[in-house]
Structure formats: structure tokens, C-alpha cells
Design a protein around this motif. Structure first.
Motif, mmCIF file in Angstrom:
data_model
loop_
_atom_site.group_PDB
_atom_site.id
_atom_site.type_symbol
_atom_site.label_atom_id
_atom_site.label_comp_id
_atom_site.label_asym_id
_atom_site.label_seq_id
_atom_site.Cartn_x
_atom_site.Cartn_y
_atom_site.Cartn_z
ATOM 1 N N THR A 41 0.801 -1.165 -0.042
ATOM 2 C CA THR A 41 -0.089 0.003 -0.016
ATOM 3 C C THR A 41 1.034 1.219 -0.078
ATOM 4 O OG1 THR A 41 -1.801 -1.296 1.341
ATOM 5 C CG2 THR A 41 -1.961 1.257 1.457
ATOM 6 N N ARG A 242 -9.732 5.229 5.170
ATOM 7 C CA ARG A 242 -10.178 5.141 3.802
ATOM 8 C C ARG A 242 -9.495 4.094 2.994
ATOM 9 N NH1 ARG A 242 -7.153 7.525 0.067
ATOM 10 N NH2 ARG A 242 -5.442 8.951 0.620
ATOM 11 N N ASP A 243 -10.437 3.532 1.992
ATOM 12 C CA ASP A 243 -9.836 2.590 1.266
ATOM 13 C C ASP A 243 -9.452 1.161 2.060
ATOM 14 O OD1 ASP A 243 -9.683 4.342 -1.013
ATOM 15 O OD2 ASP A 243 -7.810 4.936 -0.725
#
Length: 314
Positions: A41, A242-243
Motif C-alpha cells: 500500500t 479510507r480505502d
């Protein structure tokens, strides 16, 4: 480790035992998947400050340096934190040993700092000051998981990554509970799991750590949502991340020596073990070890585990 339904001193007393757990033990697969997901990520090559919440004896930091030490910039901070004084001391000792070992990754160990703090209070860190924050098997044990998650969110910089794991199933504890019930029944004691009463103490629905269903032994410790991918995703999103992605991590813990394994597990000072077996005499505890050994062998010397990974960004 962090504050939970157990006391700080409970974790202090078991710190030295945790440091002796084999690296191929139950933390291996969940921890490596957590680190891999974080790196995928936001590369550790872009790290400014990496904070390990609930570092225990330094297991996650060790995997981090072994797997990604060559990626971490030399000016980056790596901070291992824990609520338990004993765990911090064990990690600090590990850091000192590794940084003077002469190994290839010794220089990276020199970047590691240790700190004693509560996951629910990260006031030692300024807002937006960390690029990576991780909590291996920690947040689901906090008295107020949302408070801990919100603190992690505050400290994380924009675009930074947070990841945590929790338990959904731990078969090695299921076997212990089963063995204890056998011994109690043989002694004419109450045959229902000693932990059945635990679930009545807490108002929330709690995780069935041994798999659920009508044959569940009632081993319930933690809020139910932390044993479910949808629940973990919801927890992170509620804190502002988020995500968010969540997934199950299934693995088998292969036991090479069932007798030694049963002896170690059943006579551990681990708070969970004490809750299960703390009322038993030495004689009955020896019988539990015998039953546990047999159960492990009946399952092909394998204990199954299921963890839940949750990861998100700010």
C-alpha cells in the motif's frame, strides 16, 4: 500487548515466555501478511516514522527488519511500543543484542526505539507524524478499540497506512479448553467450559475464539466484530480510515513435539491460559497436558488458526 480484560501485570509476567516463542509459531503468517499488505500500500522505502503498537517481545519489528530493513531509509524512525513494561524491556534487550550482532541488518536495528505507552493514548506523538502504524493482534483486546484506532488515525500523516490483525479462531486454545473439560468431567466437576461464564460478564456480542456453532466451548473474550472481515472493515472506517480492505488469514501451526508443546502451552503464564486452567491443581494440570497431547496428535499435530487483517489509509 495492550490493556484488555487482562491486567498489565498479566502481560509483564509472560513477557519472557513470549520472547521464546519460535518464529514459525502462530504469529508468523498473520504478521508477515500484515507487513506485506502495508508495503504494498505504501512502500517502506517512503517511511518517515514506523510505529508498532503493542510490540510484545519485538516479533513484528523483527519480521519488519528481516523482510524490509533494506527498504527503510536510514533516517527513518522505527518505534516499538507496548503497554507492558515487561514486554518493552524484552524488546529493548532484543534491540541491543541485534544492533551489536554484526549481522547485515544490525544497522537497521540501530534505528529502533522502544517506548512504554497505552495504544489508547498516543499523546507522545504529534498529529500527522507517522507514515506507517501497525498493531499485530492488539486493537481487538483494548477496552476501547475505537479510541485506539482514532489515536492511530490522528498520528498518521495524510496518505499514511495503518494495518492491524485480530483473532477469529485459535484452535490451540480450543484444544486446551477441550482437555480441561475432559479432566473436570473425569473428576466429577462441572463439565461445561470454565469460560462459558465469561461471555455473561460483557454486554457486547463476543468473538467465539474456538469456531462457534452449537458445539462451541464458549471461549469468548472480545467484541464479535473483530473476528469478522466486515466487522473489522467497519471498525476502521468508523475511525476515519479510507480505502479499507479486510481479509481472513488461514494457516496451520505445525507442532513438531506434541508432548513438549502441550507442557509449554498448559503451564504457561499467559493470561488466557491462566483463565482456563488457573483453578486446577498440579495433578489435574498434568492430566490436562496428557489430554492436550492426545488431542493434538489426533489432529495430525496441526493447530489451525484464522486471523483477520484490516488495512486502510488516511
Amino acid at each position: 500487548m495492550q490493556p484488555s480484560h487482562f491486567q498489565k501485570c498479566d502481560w509483564d509476567s509472560t513477557a519472557s515466555e513470549y520472547s521464546k516463542l519460535p518464529k514459525d509459531g502462530p504469529l508468523l503468517v498473520p504478521c508477515k501478511r500484515l507487513l506485506g499488505a502495508m508495503h504494498g500500500t505504501l512502500s517502506f522505502a517512503s517511511a518517515t516514522t514506523i510505529i508498532d503498537i503493542g510490540c510484545g517481545p519485538g516479533t513484528a519489528v523483527s519480521f519488519l527488519i528481516d523482510g524490509y530493513g533494506h527498504d527503510i531509509p536510514p533516517q527513518s524512525r522505527v518505534i516499538a511500543t507496548d503497554y507492558s513494561t515487561g514486554m518493552v524491556e524484552v524488546t529493548r534487550s532484543r534491540v541491543e543484542t541485534e544492533r551489536t550482532s554484526g549481522k547485515e541488518n544490525a544497522k537497521c536495528w540501530g534505528q529502533v526505539e522502544t517506548m512504554e505507552l497505552d495504544a489508547q493514548d498516543l499523546s507522545a506523538f504529534p498529529s500527522s507524524s507517522a507514515s506507517h502504524i501497525m498493531g499485530s493482534l492488539v486493537y481487538f483486546m483494548l477496552p476501547d478499540p475505537q479510541k485506539g484506532l482514532r489515536e492511530a488515525y490522528r498520528v498518521l500523516r495524510a496518505g499514511g497506512v495503518f494495518a492491524c490483525t485480530s483473532w477469529a479462531r485459535v484452535q490451540w486454545m480450543q484444544f486446551m479448553d477441550q482437555a480441561a473439560q475432559e479432566v473436570r468431567r473425569a473428576a466429577g466437576s462441572e463439565s461445561v467450559s470454565i469460560l462459558c461464564w465469561v461471555s455473561t460478564i460483557f454486554k457486547d456480542e463476543l468473538i467465539d475464539m474456538v469456531g462457534g456453532g452449537k458445539h462451541s466451548t464458549g471461549m469468548r473474550f472480545f467484541p464479535k466484530q473483530w473476528g469478522d472481515v466486515a466487522g473489522v472493515k467497519g471498525e476502521l472506517e468508523s475511525a476515519g480510515f479510507r480505502d479499507v480492505h479486510s481479509e481472513y488469514i488461514d494457516f496451520d501451526w505445525l507442532v513438531e513435539d506434541p508432548e513438549a508443546f502441550a507442557e509449554t502451552m498448559c503451564k504457561s503464564s499467559n493470561p488466557g491460559t491462566k483463565m482456563l486452567l488457573g483453578d486446577l491443581s498440579d495433578e489435574k494440570l498434568d492430566r490436562v497436558v496428557e489430554s492436550y497431547t492426545r488431542i493434538v496428535k489426533e489432529h495430525g499435530n496441526v493447530c489451525k488458526g484464522v486471523a483477520v487483517l484490516g488495512i486502510g489509509t488516511k
